[in-house]
Write an enzyme that holds these catalytic residues in place. Structure first.
Site, PDB file in Angstrom:
ATOM      1  N   GLU A 166       0.851  -1.206   0.000  1.00 27.91           N
ATOM      2  CA  GLU A 166       0.000   0.000   0.000  1.00 27.91           C
ATOM      3  C   GLU A 166       0.879   1.245   0.000  1.00 27.91           C
ATOM      4  OE1 GLU A 166      -2.107   0.975   3.725  1.00 27.91           O
ATOM      5  OE2 GLU A 166      -1.462   2.934   2.998  1.00 27.91           O
ATOM      6  N   GLU A 222      10.255   1.492   1.977  1.00 30.86           N
ATOM      7  CA  GLU A 222       8.925   1.436   2.584  1.00 30.86           C
ATOM      8  C   GLU A 222       8.750   0.208   3.490  1.00 30.86           C
ATOM      9  OE1 GLU A 222       6.766   3.933   2.338  1.00 30.86           O
ATOM     10  OE2 GLU A 222       8.225   4.979   1.064  1.00 30.86           O
TER      11      GLU A 222
HETATM   12 ZN   LIG Z   1       1.170   2.698   7.022  1.00 30.74          ZN
END
Ligand SMILES: [Zn+2]
Length: 705
Positions: free
Chosen positions: A101, A176
């Protein structure tokens, strides 16, 4: 005094004026809703239907080549909404959907800046821009009032989820997700990563750990037993290959649900989608992403988990423990009327401070605050949770007993009629008004439909039914008015007699944070010990490269790929809210009315001048306004008053307003010209306007202070 404006002739006159204003409703369907949904050669039109409750036409399509499912909702709402969601069940706690995401928003084939998401937050007119990882799905919604801006956002989001840079550039996963960090061969290795760090924060919060343990113990055999957000102790197990394989499998259009809503041209939606979807072909065998059902287990299970705490909190008699009881309510989807009844039951148990279960727990003196929000229906099966935090070890059994006994007693002796009336009206008001505040209404519709859309696909369930309430509501009211006991048997079946229950106790542990840190150090030491010298050099090089890439500015060419709106795209006309001026009480009181389509709801502010209040009493004003709704009146005690407000209105509040006066020709007024008012604000359906004003009047003139 200040209250006199409402007395005497004022009240009926306001009532008449407001009733007149509320008659301004729309009769004919707006053209955007009445228009036939378009056809497109790449799409199969599966169904078209009206959702009368919200004056919305819902067309459902399938993109033939890619297999994507699309809902295109036509509504007279300029706050346009788009969303794409994927079913993303997990079988471990590496947090792969959460990392994905974050990662897909770090640039894509067409939009090549490092973080288009951040650029859009800066330069778009968006009214909503975010992404959510649920325990079983990942959802990317955007909203905007400006059509060009809206389609810019849709383009960037579609390209992001379908063709992200993260698929070909491992640096995104490193940044990330997680990576080893090392600058000097003599130093210890460390873990870094946005999601890794975010989840470390989550795992240091005792309440997050409580909710996690509750979900996992309630669903021991399904995807919900893992943490889709990622457990910091497990995240470093995830490899780049697993990460891209997850995207290949679950971010395919055949596993997606796409939603459009608003007053834009429905044909443009299909044309744009076809551009993005047509490169993809639905696989012969669809990816197995169906969310499995947790079977009901007929025994209560007990879970004890530790949370990181200070030595003070960890003392034997410290009031620092947490306890939560959790029930799994159903295996099969509930009938619509039971679903609605369950929502009312939840309101009766937990909805307000005077609801039986909430009140019993909050006022028990056994803990510092109630935890567990009661009913939760955003996963495949509904759950119910209640508990306390700030509990002493000795009081844990008492708190558990209190919850069970309160529920058992409510199921036996039933709920009071005025409590039921208030709970049903509160729910009905919320459904009709659909007041989502600053949150786009279309997004609320999408999030309401998504569970049915992703869980019941093979049963051909009607997704739009998730928004319909008229039929089950009138059925519920019919059963109640026939004298049938609706909520008591439901409570007995779903909670009192239901043994699929977990009791989660959270124990403070002063050594846990260090225990976790030591395990992480050991793991990092082992990893480093297993590395050859050139592996260590490689970590140092990639650490430096990642830092350089993070600090580097986007090139002008990359930034230019992010679409923007210009001055020419902006609406130049200021929207005027229609205002009718008149007076009440022989011209003494001005009345402003805004005739707007409000779905039959009247919103009223009664504004009283405070100029005559002595300065010495000014500090008491906030206390006064909050007491007005809490003390009851000479005729209604506090609980009865609360229930009557719930039964007859959509809510009444009091507040104060402090503004500077406007000066000549719209200039800033004199510094000492201050306007100070008391505001009674309420809302009610049209034919309850009189009741609302009577209640306001009673509280203003007759509060038992
Ligand atoms: Zn998050």
């Amino acid at each position: 005094g200040a209250h006199s404006l409402l007395a005497g002739r004022g009240t009926p006159a306001i009532r008449r004026a407001l009733l007149h204003a509320s008659a301004a409703t729309l009769d004919a369907l707006p053209p955007v809703v009445s228009a036939e949904p378009p056809s497109h050669p790449s799409f199969e039109l599966l169904s078209v239907e009206m959702v009368e409750e919200y004056t919305m036409k819902v067309a459902r399509y399938r993109h033939i080549k890619s297999g994507a499912e699309v809902i295109s909702a036509q509504a007279d709402d300029e706050n346009k909404v788009f969303g794409i969601a994927f079913r993303t069940p997990v079988s471990d706690s590496t947090g792969v959907p959460h990392i994905l995401e974050h990662s897909v928003l770090c640039g894509s084939d067409k939009y090549t800046s490092k973080e288009p998401f951040t650029e859009l937050l800066k330069g778009s007119l968006q009214t909503f821009l975010n992404a959510f990882t649920y325990p079983d799905r990942t959802c990317y919604p955007v909203a905007s009032l400006n059509t060009k801006d809206f389609y810019n956002l849709v383009n960037v989001y579609l390209d992001a989820v379908l063709s992200p840079r993260a698929k070909r550039d491992p640096a995104v996963f490193a940044q990330e997700g997680w990576h080893y960090e090392l600058e000097d061969p003599s130093e210890p290795l460390t873990y870094k990563g946005v999601v890794f760090n975010e989840m470390k924060g989550v795992y240091s919060s005792p309440e997050s750990l409580l909710y996690r343990a509750s979900q996992q113990s309630t669903f021991p055999d399904t995807t919900y037993a893992s943490d889709s957000g990622g457990d910091p102790a497990v995240i470093p197990d995830l490899t780049f290959e697993q990460f891209t394989a997850f995207h290949d499998a679950y971010y395919h259009p055949s596993n997606s649900r796409i939603f459009f809503y608003g007053d834009d041209d429905p044909a443009s939606r299909l044309a744009l989608l076809d551009e993005y979807l047509s490169p993809f072909t639905a696989p012969e065998a669809p990816v197995p992403s169906k969310i499995e059902t947790q079977r009901l287990i007929s025994e209560t299970r007990r879970v004890v988990e530790r949370f990181p705490a200070s030595p003070e909190e960890a003392k034997e008699d410290a009031p620092s423990r947490m306890l939560m009881l959790n029930w799994l309510l159903n295996e099969e989807p509930l009938e619509p009327v039971d679903e609605l009844a369950l929502t009312v039951l939840d309101e009766l148990l937990m909805g307000t401070r005077t609801s039986v279960l909430y009140k019993a727990m909050a006022e028990s003196g056994l803990g510092s605050a109630v935890v567990g929000g009661g009913l939760s229906d955003e996963l495949k099966q509904a759950t119910f949770s209640v508990g306390l935090k700030g509990v002493k070890a000795d009081d844990l059994p008492k708190a558990e007993m209190l919850a069970i006994e309160t529920l058992t007693k409510a199921a036996q002796s039933g709920f009071e009629a005025d409590a039921i009336e208030a709970a049903v009206n509160t729910l009905e008001f919320q459904l009709r008004e659909m007041n989502t505040g600053g949150f786009p209404k279309g997004l609320a519709f999408m999030l309401s439909m998504l569970p049915r859309w992703i869980y019941r696909d093979e049963e051909g369930a009607n997704v739009a039914d998730a928004l319909r309430f008229e039929a089950p509501l009138s059925e519920l009211k019919r059963r109640l008015s026939s004298g049938e006991k609706v909520f008591e048997p439901l409570l007995k079946k779903l909670l009192v007699d239901n043994q699929h229950r977990t009791v989660v106790e959270m124990r403070p542990d002063a050594g846990l944070a260090e225990e976790w840190a030591a395990a992480e150090r050991k793991r990092l030491e082992d990893a480093k010990a297993a590395m050859a010298e050139e592996d260590i050099q490689q970590v140092i090089t990639s650490t430096a490269e990642l830092k350089r890439a993070q600090l580097a500015e986007d090139s002008p060419e990359a930034l230019a790929t992010i679409p923007r709106v210009g001055l020419a795209d902006l609406e130049r006309k200021v929207k005027q809210v229609p205002t009718e001026h008149s007076t009440l009480a022989d011209g003494a009181v001005p009345l402003l009315a805004h005739p707007l389509p409000c779905a039959g709801v009247v919103y009223a502010d009664v504004v009283l001048d405070l100029q005559r209040i002595p300065l010495s009493e000014l500090p008491l004003l906030n206390l006064y306004t909050s007491l007005l709704t809490q003390t009851g009146t000479s005729e209604l005690d506090a609980t009865t008053l609360q229930r009557r407000i719930g039964a007859r209105t959509g809510g009444i509040q009091f507040s104060t307003m402090l503004e500077q006066a406007i000066g000549d020709k719209g200039s800033v007024g004199p510094a000492d010209a201050v306007i100070h008012k008391l505001v009674a604000r309420g809302k009610a359906v049209g034919d309850r306007t009189g009741d609302m004003l009577d209640l306001m009047h009673a509280m203003l003139t007759d509060a038992k202070l």
